[in-house]
Design a protein around this motif. Structure first.
Motif, PDB file in Angstrom:
ATOM      1  N   VAL A   1       0.840  -1.193   0.000  1.00 16.91           N
ATOM      2  CA  VAL A   1       0.000   0.000   0.000  1.00 16.91           C
ATOM      3  C   VAL A   1       0.880   1.250   0.000  1.00 16.91           C
ATOM      4  O   VAL A   1       0.653   2.195  -0.766  1.00 16.91           O
ATOM      5  CB  VAL A   1      -0.941   0.001   1.224  1.00 16.91           C
TER       6      VAL A   1
ATOM      7  N   GLY B   1       2.488   1.876  -3.347  1.00 18.85           N
ATOM      8  CA  GLY B   1       1.585   1.907  -4.487  1.00 18.85           C
ATOM      9  C   GLY B   1       1.311   3.334  -4.938  1.00 18.85           C
ATOM     10  O   GLY B   1       1.987   4.280  -4.548  1.00 18.85           O
TER      11      GLY B   1
ATOM     12  N   GLU C   1      -2.395   4.161  -6.141  1.00 20.43           N
ATOM     13  CA  GLU C   1      -3.825   4.444  -6.097  1.00 20.43           C
ATOM     14  C   GLU C   1      -4.303   4.886  -4.719  1.00 20.43           C
ATOM     15  O   GLU C   1      -5.118   5.798  -4.583  1.00 20.43           O
ATOM     16  CB  GLU C   1      -4.611   3.199  -6.548  1.00 20.43           C
ATOM     17  N   TYR C   2      -3.803   4.245  -3.664  1.00 20.48           N
ATOM     18  CA  TYR C   2      -4.258   4.538  -2.308  1.00 20.48           C
ATOM     19  C   TYR C   2      -3.087   4.846  -1.376  1.00 20.48           C
ATOM     20  O   TYR C   2      -3.149   4.559  -0.185  1.00 20.48           O
ATOM     21  CB  TYR C   2      -5.070   3.372  -1.754  1.00 20.48           C
TER      22      TYR C   2
ATOM     23  N   ASN D   1      -6.145   7.466   3.382  1.00 18.84           N
ATOM     24  CA  ASN D   1      -5.374   6.277   2.989  1.00 18.84           C
ATOM     25  C   ASN D   1      -4.294   5.873   3.998  1.00 18.84           C
ATOM     26  O   ASN D   1      -3.483   4.989   3.710  1.00 18.84           O
ATOM     27  CB  ASN D   1      -4.717   6.444   1.614  1.00 18.84           C
TER      28      ASN D   1
ATOM     29  N   GLU E   1     -10.865 -11.870  -0.748  1.00 19.73           N
ATOM     30  CA  GLU E   1     -11.574 -10.938  -1.631  1.00 19.73           C
ATOM     31  C   GLU E   1     -13.094 -11.100  -1.556  1.00 19.73           C
ATOM     32  O   GLU E   1     -13.831 -10.175  -1.908  1.00 19.73           O
ATOM     33  CB  GLU E   1     -11.091 -11.109  -3.069  1.00 19.73           C
TER      34      GLU E   1
ATOM     35  N   GLY F   1     -14.273   1.652  -1.153  1.00 18.37           N
ATOM     36  CA  GLY F   1     -13.262   1.489  -2.195  1.00 18.37           C
ATOM     37  C   GLY F   1     -11.903   1.122  -1.623  1.00 18.37           C
ATOM     38  O   GLY F   1     -11.199   0.259  -2.165  1.00 18.37           O
ATOM     39  N   PHE F   2     -11.537   1.768  -0.537  1.00 15.37           N
ATOM     40  CA  PHE F   2     -10.269   1.475   0.124  1.00 15.37           C
ATOM     41  C   PHE F   2     -10.288   0.056   0.685  1.00 15.37           C
ATOM     42  O   PHE F   2      -9.302  -0.693   0.576  1.00 15.37           O
ATOM     43  CB  PHE F   2     -10.030   2.502   1.234  1.00 15.37           C
TER      44      PHE F   2
ATOM     45  N   TYR G   1      -9.699  -2.441  -2.001  1.00 22.84           N
ATOM     46  CA  TYR G   1      -8.278  -2.427  -2.364  1.00 22.84           C
ATOM     47  C   TYR G   1      -7.453  -3.205  -1.339  1.00 22.84           C
ATOM     48  O   TYR G   1      -6.524  -3.945  -1.703  1.00 22.84           O
ATOM     49  CB  TYR G   1      -7.803  -0.986  -2.453  1.00 22.84           C
ATOM     50  N   LEU G   2      -7.771  -3.057  -0.065  1.00 21.41           N
ATOM     51  CA  LEU G   2      -7.040  -3.774   0.989  1.00 21.41           C
ATOM     52  C   LEU G   2      -7.278  -5.280   0.889  1.00 21.41           C
ATOM     53  O   LEU G   2      -6.353  -6.071   1.115  1.00 21.41           O
ATOM     54  CB  LEU G   2      -7.459  -3.252   2.367  1.00 21.41           C
TER      55      LEU G   2
ATOM     56  N   GLN H   1      -7.849  -6.882  -1.921  1.00 26.31           N
ATOM     57  CA  GLN H   1      -7.036  -7.291  -3.064  1.00 26.31           C
ATOM     58  C   GLN H   1      -5.556  -7.363  -2.687  1.00 26.31           C
ATOM     59  O   GLN H   1      -4.844  -8.281  -3.098  1.00 26.31           O
ATOM     60  CB  GLN H   1      -7.234  -6.298  -4.220  1.00 26.31           C
ATOM     61  N   THR H   2      -5.114  -6.404  -1.917  1.00 25.46           N
ATOM     62  CA  THR H   2      -3.709  -6.360  -1.479  1.00 25.46           C
ATOM     63  C   THR H   2      -3.366  -7.583  -0.644  1.00 25.46           C
ATOM     64  O   THR H   2      -2.321  -8.219  -0.837  1.00 25.46           O
ATOM     65  CB  THR H   2      -3.432  -5.083  -0.678  1.00 25.46           C
TER      66      THR H   2
END
Length: 299
Positions: free
Chosen positions: A201, A204, A206-207, A230, A272, A284-285, A288-289, A291-292
């Motif tokens: 993160v 990265g 995006e976030y 973020n 996921e 949204g965050f 993403y977390l 997915q991470t």
């Protein structure tokens, strides 16, 4: 004969399903030996397990700011004198007492975050704890929980060697990661890669968290706070109208990410599909977390 064969196949299928179901429903018994960082990283693990219908029992041997050396010295004190309160820092229990509450399927250990990037600080305490745990729980699986580096705007970072601190977040993560992997290789242990997930993160685009250049912490007026979108760490917050800065411990998003990594590692299942999201973590965050965490944990 055909009828008999058909009955046999049905019975076999039912037995197989029953046995498989029993194995799937078997609880994982987890003992966490750590400190506030292990508490952060497993904060939402019970919520995730419950949502996915996983059976999980968690025992805690946690003391804030506790290093591997301190955990070992507590164990030594208890072995020397079982009645010595110094050997019972875990809510009045010793490490021996907690270990004997097993059997434990998994026992985790970790280094104090400030020392995590200093390989010398692990020796000989990681090995001593490993041998101690195995002597009391020979069938348990011992795993290293990898800490994360402090937030990029921390005033100081963890130690990389005696009288030497990491210069920044990246160096702290790199040296910490190298130390964990060296110990894992020495003791033949797996790693729960929470630190790697945090770094994904942080490195990265995006976030990624970025320090708010407009915020002057020395002249801050209650209740004003900087933009900390973020962030995975607590950062700035007000307590009794006094400004507090904690770039080390995880906030709700960081705890969520840590718990997702633990979940994926323990249950060998991608996080996921998880729907649970803590308060104050934007959708949204949170996605993403998830997915991470899925990308970080290798099955």
């Amino acid at each position: 004969m055909k009828r008999t064969k058909k009955i046999f196949l049905v019975v076999l299928l039912l037995v197989s399903q029953f046995c498989f179901g029993q194995d799937q429903d078997k609880a994982i018994r987890l003992l966490v030996i750590g400190n506030s960082f292990s508490g952060n990283a497993t904060a939402y693990l019970p919520n995730l397990a419950k949502e996915r219908h996983k059976q999980l029992v968690i025992g805690k041997a946690e003391v804030g700011g506790c290093s591997l050396q301190q955990h070992w010295e507590y164990a030594e004190a208890a072995e020397a004198n079982p009645d010595d309160p110094k050997g019972k820092p875990y809510n009045g229990k010793s490490l021996r007492m907690l270990l004997l509450e097993g059997p434990w399927d998994v026992v985790t250990i970790q280094q104090y975050s400030y020392l995590s990037a200093d390989l010398d600080s692990y020796s000989p305490y990681a090995e001593k704890l490993y041998n101690y745990i195995k002597a009391l729980q020979p069938k348990t699986r011992i795993i290293l929980h990898q800490n994360w580096a402090y937030r990029s705007d921390a005033k100081k970072f963890g130690r990389v060697a005696a009288k030497q601190l990491a210069k920044n977040q990246t160096e702290m993560w790199q040296k910490s990661r190298a130390a964990y992997h060296a110990v894992a290789k020495q003791l033949n242990l797996d790693i729960i890669p929470v630190g790697d997930a945090f770094n994904r993160v942080a490195s990265g685009t995006e976030y990624v968290y970025k320090k708010d250049p407009a915020f002057d912490d020395e002249n801050a007026v209650y209740p004003n706070l900087p933009d900390q979108v973020n962030s995975l760490n607590m950062g700035y917050y007000w307590k009794d109208k006094k400004l507090v800065f904690d770039p080390n411990h995880a906030n709700e998003a960081g705890r969520y990410l840590g718990s997702l990594v633990w979940y994926a590692f323990l249950f060998k299942e991608s996080p996921e599909k998880i729907q649970y999201v803590p308060d104050n973590v934007p959708a949204g965050f949170a996605a993403y977390l998830r997915q991470t965490a899925a990308k970080t944990v290798q099955f």
